[in-house]
Scaffold this active site. Sequence first.
Site, PDB file in Angstrom:
ATOM      1  N   LYS A  73       0.851  -1.193   0.000  1.00  0.00           N
ATOM      2  CA  LYS A  73       0.000   0.000   0.000  1.00  0.00           C
ATOM      3  C   LYS A  73       0.886   1.243   0.000  1.00  0.00           C
ATOM      4  CE  LYS A  73      -1.652   2.857   2.692  1.00  0.00           C
ATOM      5  NZ  LYS A  73      -1.511   4.071   1.862  1.00  0.00           N
ATOM      6  N   GLU A 119      10.603   1.775   9.930  1.00  0.00           N
ATOM      7  CA  GLU A 119      11.618   2.772   9.535  1.00  0.00           C
ATOM      8  C   GLU A 119      10.958   4.134   9.664  1.00  0.00           C
ATOM      9  OE1 GLU A 119      14.660   2.020   8.668  1.00  0.00           O
ATOM     10  OE2 GLU A 119      14.628  -0.065   8.029  1.00  0.00           O
ATOM     11  N   GLU A 152      10.660  16.629  14.062  1.00  0.00           N
ATOM     12  CA  GLU A 152      10.961  16.459  12.643  1.00  0.00           C
ATOM     13  C   GLU A 152      10.106  17.454  11.846  1.00  0.00           C
ATOM     14  OE1 GLU A 152       9.539  12.881  10.579  1.00  0.00           O
ATOM     15  OE2 GLU A 152      11.530  12.729   9.682  1.00  0.00           O
TER      16      GLU A 152
HETATM   17  P1  NAD Z   1       2.845   8.522   7.391  1.00  0.00           P
HETATM   18  O1  NAD Z   1       3.196   7.765   8.616  1.00  0.00           O
HETATM   19  O2  NAD Z   1       1.794   9.542   7.466  1.00  0.00           O
HETATM   20  O3  NAD Z   1       2.379   7.521   6.239  1.00  0.00           O
HETATM   21  C1  NAD Z   1       3.190   6.471   5.782  1.00  0.00           C
HETATM   22  C2  NAD Z   1       2.302   5.393   5.184  1.00  0.00           C
HETATM   23  O4  NAD Z   1       1.497   4.828   6.218  1.00  0.00           O
HETATM   24  C3  NAD Z   1       1.334   5.897   4.127  1.00  0.00           C
HETATM   25  O5  NAD Z   1       1.191   4.915   3.122  1.00  0.00           O
HETATM   26  C4  NAD Z   1       0.048   6.037   4.907  1.00  0.00           C
HETATM   27  O6  NAD Z   1      -1.108   5.963   4.106  1.00  0.00           O
HETATM   28  C5  NAD Z   1       0.136   4.859   5.855  1.00  0.00           C
HETATM   29  N1  NAD Z   1      -0.664   4.974   7.077  1.00  0.00           N
HETATM   30  C6  NAD Z   1      -1.066   6.089   7.731  1.00  0.00           C
HETATM   31  N2  NAD Z   1      -1.811   5.777   8.799  1.00  0.00           N
HETATM   32  C7  NAD Z   1      -1.882   4.427   8.835  1.00  0.00           C
HETATM   33  C8  NAD Z   1      -2.515   3.488   9.713  1.00  0.00           C
HETATM   34  N3  NAD Z   1      -3.230   3.887  10.771  1.00  0.00           N
HETATM   35  N4  NAD Z   1      -2.367   2.175   9.470  1.00  0.00           N
HETATM   36  C9  NAD Z   1      -1.645   1.751   8.414  1.00  0.00           C
HETATM   37  N5  NAD Z   1      -1.042   2.590   7.543  1.00  0.00           N
HETATM   38  C10 NAD Z   1      -1.155   3.905   7.755  1.00  0.00           C
HETATM   39  O7  NAD Z   1       4.199   9.126   6.844  1.00  0.00           O
HETATM   40  P2  NAD Z   1       4.392  10.087   5.588  1.00  0.00           P
HETATM   41  O8  NAD Z   1       3.943  11.451   5.990  1.00  0.00           O
HETATM   42  O9  NAD Z   1       3.828   9.455   4.373  1.00  0.00           O
HETATM   43  O10 NAD Z   1       5.978  10.057   5.419  1.00  0.00           O
HETATM   44  C11 NAD Z   1       6.834  10.909   6.081  1.00  0.00           C
HETATM   45  C12 NAD Z   1       7.449  10.224   7.274  1.00  0.00           C
HETATM   46  O11 NAD Z   1       8.139   9.055   6.863  1.00  0.00           O
HETATM   47  C13 NAD Z   1       8.498  11.079   7.954  1.00  0.00           C
HETATM   48  O12 NAD Z   1       8.363  10.966   9.348  1.00  0.00           O
HETATM   49  C14 NAD Z   1       9.807  10.459   7.508  1.00  0.00           C
HETATM   50  O13 NAD Z   1      10.898  10.662   8.342  1.00  0.00           O
HETATM   51  C15 NAD Z   1       9.441   9.025   7.438  1.00  0.00           C
HETATM   52  N6  NAD Z   1      10.388   8.298   6.602  1.00  0.00           N
HETATM   53  C16 NAD Z   1      11.257   7.409   7.178  1.00  0.00           C
HETATM   54  C17 NAD Z   1      12.175   6.723   6.395  1.00  0.00           C
HETATM   55  C18 NAD Z   1      13.139   5.730   6.987  1.00  0.00           C
HETATM   56  O14 NAD Z   1      13.652   4.916   6.239  1.00  0.00           O
HETATM   57  N7  NAD Z   1      13.400   5.757   8.269  1.00  0.00           N
HETATM   58  C19 NAD Z   1      12.206   6.953   5.022  1.00  0.00           C
HETATM   59  C20 NAD Z   1      11.323   7.878   4.472  1.00  0.00           C
HETATM   60  C21 NAD Z   1      10.402   8.531   5.273  1.00  0.00           C
END
Ligand code: NAD
Length: 488
Positions: A179, A254, A392
């Site tokens: 997803k 991650e 962040e």
């Molecule tokens: P997010 O947590 O909002 O969403 C990430 C994914 O999770 C999306 O596909 C979203 O639809 C899904 N999601 C959201 N709520 C969910 C739930 N309740 N259950 C299951 N899935 C759910 O993050 P974002 O805003 O898309 O991405 C930015 C974040 O990702 C930042 O904090 C960034 O640091 C982090 N990030 C980490 C890494 C790493 O490798 N450590 C790499 C890239 C981004």
Amino acid sequence: TMAHSKTLLVLENFIGGKFVPCSSYIDSYNPSTGDIYCRVPDSGKEEVEAAVKAAKDVFPIWSSKSPLERSQILNKLADLIEHDLEAFAQAESKDQGKTITFARTVDIPRAVYNFRFFASSILHHTTECTEMATMGCVHYTSRTPVGVAGLISPWNLPLYLLTWKIAPAIACGNTVVAKPSEMTSVTAWMMCKLLEKAGVPHGVVNVVFGTGAKAGEALVCHPDVPLISFTGSTLTAQRITEKSAPHCKRLSLELGGKNPAIIFDDADLTQCIPMTLRSSFANQGEICLCTSRIFVQRGIYSEFVKRFVAEAKKWKVGNPSDPTVDVGALISKEHLEKVRSYVKKAQAEGARVLCGEGVDSLALPAGNQKGYFMLPTVITEVKDESCCMQEEIFGPVTCVVAFDTEEEVIARANSVKYGLAATVWSSNVGRVHRVAQRLQSGLVWTNCWLVRDLNLPFGGMKASGIGREGAKDSYEFFTEVKTITIKH
Ligand code: NAD
């Protein structure tokens, strides 16, 4: 209306090798214009159920293929994506707002490499064996795929991060339901069109599009998905951990970062300054590994700030499809507002904004006036306790502060909840080792940034994550191990 929908790109779920329309859709925006240009399926339980079933049905076939057979298919898929590299790069730039240059040189080449890398590494793993001669026994370990893997990825590096999960999962013999982020789904959908030609059997890779709350949670809660690999925010990871707890799922998380750069007075500034600009502002600062706290030793502080700000002002913000542009659009209007609000909060606390947001004016091309753009912004005179130094921000904003001693800077660098990546700049080899050893950070880059060997573990400490991914780490995560004892 029909006329309206014809002009939009409409995505479909990919389940059991077929594209399947959905009963409802989410609007997806082009961040550089502010226009709705794409409709993404708003999947829920029903769609996830169908995808998990397809993945489960083909698992016995896929898991019994030899690593070599799977490797050949992954390599074929890598070739097909590479063949369409330009189309993928254009799509990623349009969907995410990143510059075409970044998509061409980082995102899509890395997506290709993810498949090539795991196609190769899966051929070279060995398991363990011990002998217990006095008992007449040998013990050995055997690794088998886990089953249906649930893969959830964020919007910042869409195809790059999704393939970093799909490649090891299927290389190990699992089948997957992925997803992607509802904000950046297009390149995952494009990849689905290549799976059959690559020889990926129907059902091995299923992609269900939709929101986290609906599609994501349905996947996390599904009893037939024993493993979830998630990249995203720490807040979402907490929710996933809670929701998956009743099933005791295997999780790889991650998460976010608040990454320090530590610059000693013996650093080579001609290398350090351009690289720290990149580590702060690359991909609009929307990389989990981006630097957002720059600690500079007192003796070179003034010179560093002067040169860093002068260079930051040269970064060109504008139309992402212009190859001379350095900074594209942020992902969404809401995210832009959030990033801007941090700059306002810092000012309210008495910090100084040296360039960028609220200080310099941003001239955008006519077609991009409604896009979500922001200038690279440098903040100073900010306290370590400030939200800008603790939380962040995930945008083109970086803070620069002075420090005096090695001991002090290590403590300050470690004084946040996150622990993902750090950079250390010094020409003193002893110091570089000492500091790297003591930083609470899953990755430490000294005198460089973002140089990765995919063989080695990637992941964060503290609130930046649980688990590591990489050649051996991903193999271990995506397989079950069994210890077998043979007595003769
Ligand atoms: P997010 O947590 O909002 O969403 C990430 C994914 O999770 C999306 O596909 C979203 O639809 C899904 N999601 C959201 N709520 C969910 C739930 N309740 N259950 C299951 N899935 C759910 O993050 P974002 O805003 O898309 O991405 C930015 C974040 O990702 C930042 O904090 C960034 O640091 C982090 N990030 C980490 C890494 C790493 O490798 N450590 C790499 C890239 C981004």
